[in-house]
Design an enzyme around this catalytic site. Structure first.
Site, PDB file in Angstrom:
ATOM      1  N   LYS A 158      16.293  18.757  22.523  1.00  0.00           N
ATOM      2  CA  LYS A 158      17.614  18.166  22.268  1.00  0.00           C
ATOM      3  C   LYS A 158      17.409  16.897  21.450  1.00  0.00           C
ATOM      4  O   LYS A 158      16.419  16.205  21.704  1.00  0.00           O
ATOM      5  CB  LYS A 158      18.328  17.866  23.588  1.00  0.00           C
ATOM      6  N   LYS A 184      12.310  26.803  24.190  1.00  0.00           N
ATOM      7  CA  LYS A 184      13.434  27.674  23.832  1.00  0.00           C
ATOM      8  C   LYS A 184      14.235  27.039  22.695  1.00  0.00           C
ATOM      9  O   LYS A 184      14.546  25.848  22.757  1.00  0.00           O
ATOM     10  CB  LYS A 184      14.346  27.864  25.060  1.00  0.00           C
ATOM     11  N   ASP A 186      17.673  26.373  20.611  1.00  0.00           N
ATOM     12  CA  ASP A 186      19.071  26.337  21.002  1.00  0.00           C
ATOM     13  C   ASP A 186      19.808  27.495  20.310  1.00  0.00           C
ATOM     14  O   ASP A 186      19.302  28.062  19.335  1.00  0.00           O
ATOM     15  CB  ASP A 186      19.713  24.998  20.649  1.00  0.00           C
ATOM     16  N   GLU A 187      20.979  27.835  20.831  1.00  0.00           N
ATOM     17  CA  GLU A 187      21.682  29.026  20.346  1.00  0.00           C
ATOM     18  C   GLU A 187      22.092  28.912  18.890  1.00  0.00           C
ATOM     19  O   GLU A 187      22.293  29.928  18.214  1.00  0.00           O
ATOM     20  CB  GLU A 187      22.909  29.323  21.213  1.00  0.00           C
ATOM     21  N   HIS A 276      20.774  34.922  25.035  1.00  0.00           N
ATOM     22  CA  HIS A 276      21.704  33.802  25.180  1.00  0.00           C
ATOM     23  C   HIS A 276      23.105  34.381  25.033  1.00  0.00           C
ATOM     24  O   HIS A 276      23.330  35.279  24.241  1.00  0.00           O
ATOM     25  CB  HIS A 276      21.454  32.742  24.101  1.00  0.00           C
ATOM     26  N   LYS A 317      27.002  21.909  34.102  1.00  0.00           N
ATOM     27  CA  LYS A 317      28.088  21.343  33.281  1.00  0.00           C
ATOM     28  C   LYS A 317      29.066  22.397  32.790  1.00  0.00           C
ATOM     29  O   LYS A 317      30.124  22.047  32.254  1.00  0.00           O
ATOM     30  CB  LYS A 317      27.467  20.632  32.068  1.00  0.00           C
TER      31      LYS A 317
END
Ligand SMILES: O=C(O)[C@@](O)(COP(=O)(O)O)[C@H](O)[C@H](O)COP(=O)(O)O
Ligand SMILES: [Mg+2]
Length: 419
Positions: A158, A184, A186-187, A276, A317
């Site tokens: 991130k 991994k 991110d999408e 995902h 979240k």
């Protein structure tokens, strides 16, 4: 002139045959429409009927579905409706065609104010016409050789996108050495100029090898191959060439047909698929309309993904439904089809591990992005904190006991608490 009409699709005395696909819909009939009339229209329009009476003639195979059960309406006027579809309606092994029936035009019919495909009971003939997963939860053993009964751990660097390839790989290295098993993507990270796919693959796997040497543990990478299908196949081949054990696919945005094609190519290489589900909430977020995450998970197991995001049992979240129930279905015995490893992700941090694993069990993958890279002492400490939490849980220790033994975990709990 007789012909088939909507009324022919309703039979409340019908007992579904073992070869039928049985779907449960939650419907709210339109004003002035009875539940029976709405149910018959759902069965008709999702199989072989339409609004006008249809002559059929001699040379006709009747593949009409039957609405066979209608629960009493609840306070909101909604009823659960059971519809049974004959096996012959479906093309074996073709998920797009199946969904064009059971989740097609009916989603837009005026006969209902809302309709949600809640659940399916899949018959053996249809199930075994699909590839299913190659590995499922066996990845823990076959890829990582895990001894302890702990979840596999994953992390997404991130910010989600924008890191250079060099930074991305370095963050991966820090996380792997800190104790995470999987890096991994991110999408929304695919092949952008600031971090191109092939460079990212090569540089991340090079540091993966260093991390394996340093830790003595197997590490791997969920590289995102999401693109048009032909490009995805090329990227799967590249991942295999470079020695990666996994690929990641945004399965909702690429689509069922693409997932099936990628599944076949992954089998050629013996590569596992991490699914995902970005965009799933467009289908399943509203409780009254759409397609439930339970059905999406069923579809994806048949299409053959090995790992699938199913939520955090309400702890993280993101809104998600029925994580525990969906996970149970993904592990259920289904005519010998391999299971799917659930992935818990979204707003997780080390302080939540105990509550999460109490809900999901340890046969899962736990992903934390912000919950690792937001650690006050950085990525390696964040990874060590998460690892200490799950190792402690697997050893039967309380979170407090684990935090006493791990300064990184103590700092994480200090910062984020346990809720
Ligand atoms: O972009 C994100 O939000 C994540 O990378 C999590 O990041 P954090 O760990 O930093 O929250 C995942 O994509 C979501 O978990 C997907 O949702 P789901 O798992 O519900 O499909
Ligand atoms: Mg993400």
């Amino acid at each position: 002139m007789a012909g088939i009409t909507y009324e022919d699709f309703l039979d409340l005395s019908y007992e579904p045959d073992a070869s039928d696909l049985v779907c449960t819909f939650r419907i709210a009939p339109a004003e002035g429409m009875s539940a029976e009339a709405a149910a018959s229209r759902v069965a008709s329009e999702s199989s072989n009927g339409t609004w006008a009476a249809l002559p059929t003639g001699a040379d006709f195979t009747d593949m009409g579905a039957t609405a066979f059960a209608i629960d009493d309406a609840d306070a909101a006027g909604e009823s659960d409706v059971g519809v049974a579809y004959p096996a012959g309606l479906f093309e074996p092994g073709n998920m797009a065609q199946v969904l064009s029936c059971i989740a097609g035009n009916i989603m837009g019919m005026k006969a209902v104010d809302s309709i949600r495909l809640e659940d399916c009971e899949w018959p053996e003939e249809l199930v075994t016409s699909f590839a299913g997963p190659q590995f499922g939860s066996r990845v823990r053993d076959e890829i990582f050789g895990l001894e302890a009964d702990r979840p596999i751990l994953a992390t997404v660097p991130k910010p989600k996108v924008g890191l250079s390839t060099k930074r991305h790989a370095e963050v991966g290295y820090e996380a792997w050495v800190g104790g995470v098993d999987l890096l991994k993507d991110d999408e929304n990270l695919t092949d952008q100029s600031f971090n191109p796919y092939h460079d990212r693959l090569v540089e991340s796997l090079a540091l993966r090898d260093d991390a394996e040497d340093e830790t003595g543990e197997t590490k791997s990478y969920l590289i995102n191959v999401t693109a048009d299908t032909n490009t995805m196949l090329e990227r799967v081949d590249l991942a295999a060439e470079e020695g990666c054990e996994y690929v990641m696919v945004d399965v909702i945005t690429t689509g069922w047909a693409a997932v099936q094609t990628v599944r076949d190519r992954c089998e050629d290489h013996g590569i596992a698929i991490h699914a995902h589900r970005a965009m799933h909430a467009a289908f399943d977020r509203l409780p009254h309309h759409g397609v439930s995450m339970r059905v999406l998970a069923q579809v994806l197991r048949l299409c053959g993904v090995d790992q699938l995001h199913t939520g955090t049992a309400g702890l993280g979240k993101l809104a998600n439904e029925d994580t525990v129930g969906i996970n149970e279905w993904m592990r259920s015995d289904l005519y010998g089809l391999t299971d799917v490893l659930p992935v818990a992700s979204g707003g997780l941090h080390p302080g939540l591990v105990h509550d999460l694993l109490d809900a999901t069990g340890t046969n899962v993958c736990v992903q934390a992005g912000g919950g690792i890279h937001g650690h006050p002492d950085g990525t390696r400490a964040g990874a060590a904190a998460l690892r200490a939490a799950v190792d402690g849980y697997a050893a039967g220790k309380s979170l407090e006991e684990s935090a006493e033994a791990s300064p990184e975990l103590a700092v994480a709990v200090e910062k984020w608490g346990t809720e």
